[in-house]
Design an enzyme around this catalytic site. Structure first.
Site, PDB file in Angstrom:
ATOM      1  N   VAL A 119      27.969  36.487 111.149  1.00 54.35           N
ATOM      2  CA  VAL A 119      26.909  35.510 110.869  1.00 54.35           C
ATOM      3  C   VAL A 119      27.216  34.708 109.599  1.00 54.35           C
ATOM      4  O   VAL A 119      27.875  35.205 108.687  1.00 54.35           O
ATOM      5  CB  VAL A 119      25.521  36.179 110.747  1.00 54.35           C
ATOM      6  CG1 VAL A 119      25.114  36.828 112.042  1.00 54.35           C
ATOM      7  CG2 VAL A 119      25.455  37.153 109.595  1.00 54.35           C
ATOM      8  N   HIS A 120      26.717  33.489 109.559  1.00 53.40           N
ATOM      9  CA  HIS A 120      26.910  32.633 108.399  1.00 53.40           C
ATOM     10  C   HIS A 120      25.956  31.447 108.462  1.00 53.40           C
ATOM     11  O   HIS A 120      25.598  30.981 109.536  1.00 53.40           O
ATOM     12  CB  HIS A 120      28.357  32.129 108.310  1.00 53.40           C
ATOM     13  CG  HIS A 120      28.847  31.464 109.564  1.00 53.40           C
ATOM     14  ND1 HIS A 120      29.231  32.180 110.687  1.00 53.40           N
ATOM     15  CD2 HIS A 120      29.013  30.158 109.872  1.00 53.40           C
ATOM     16  CE1 HIS A 120      29.619  31.340 111.626  1.00 53.40           C
ATOM     17  NE2 HIS A 120      29.485  30.101 111.163  1.00 53.40           N
ATOM     18  N   TYR A 121      25.515  31.019 107.290  1.00 62.59           N
ATOM     19  CA  TYR A 121      24.708  29.806 107.154  1.00 62.59           C
ATOM     20  C   TYR A 121      25.624  28.603 107.049  1.00 62.59           C
ATOM     21  O   TYR A 121      26.676  28.661 106.403  1.00 62.59           O
ATOM     22  CB  TYR A 121      23.931  29.839 105.830  1.00 62.59           C
ATOM     23  CG  TYR A 121      22.535  30.372 105.881  1.00 62.59           C
ATOM     24  CD1 TYR A 121      21.514  29.664 106.507  1.00 62.59           C
ATOM     25  CD2 TYR A 121      22.210  31.556 105.230  1.00 62.59           C
ATOM     26  CE1 TYR A 121      20.214  30.141 106.494  1.00 62.59           C
ATOM     27  CE2 TYR A 121      20.915  32.034 105.211  1.00 62.59           C
ATOM     28  CZ  TYR A 121      19.919  31.315 105.851  1.00 62.59           C
ATOM     29  OH  TYR A 121      18.643  31.786 105.834  1.00 62.59           O
TER      30      TYR A 121
END
Length: 164
Positions: free
Chosen positions: A121-123
């Protein structure tokens, strides 16, 4: 419907032809000696920031947890809170350092949602400008990046240093 024009971008073959096994984010997280080469902007206790090498918009970057997880539900609250803190700082950095008029923030969770790297996951933080180049993508079927990557990297990295 208008025909899509294709531009030759041979430098992209380096990206497609040299994919290593494993998670690109984990490799970057475990190699601080290569931070400048990898475009790492900052390192915090639970997360780090890294430039997007193939951005939707110039200056786009990501905030990524060190913990390898494919869903946000498994992240500990302190990891999520720190990521949120650095996303918030990132908005200020993009506005102050490169003059962004706005910022798109988001996550694509899972490949069905459009995640290019679904396993970690990553923004995404994508700077936007009033009257920016989006029309050229729609009308001309072309993506424009008119700013050298290294200049943006240095400005954004310097902005984070002011806040940390």
């Amino acid at each position: 419907m208008e025909k899509l024009d294709y531009l030759c971008a041979p430098w992209r073959s380096e990206y497609f032809g040299s994919k290593e096994e494993g998670c690109v984010f984990c490799r970057a997280a475990k190699s601080p000696e290569n931070d400048d080469k990898n475009g790492v902007l900052f390192r915090a206790k639970f997360c780090f920031g890294i430039m997007n090498l193939y951005p939707y918009s110039p200056g786009a970057f990501m905030v990524i947890p060190y913990e390898h997880s494919d869903n946000i539900e498994n992240l500990k609250p302190e990891i999520w809170q720190e990521m949120s803190k650095f996303v918030r700082i990132g908005v200020s950095v993009l506005k102050s350092q490169i003059g962004a008029n706005g910022v798109n923030i988001g996550m694509n969770l899972g490949s069905a949602a459009g995640a290019g790297i679904a396993q970690h996951v990553h923004y995404h933080l994508v700077p936007r400008w009033s009257g920016d180049t989006n029309f050229i993508t729609t009308i001309g079927c072309v993506r424009v990046n008119g700013v050298p990557f290294s200049n943006l990297y240095e400005k954004i990295k310097a902005g984070y240093k002011r806040y940390i």
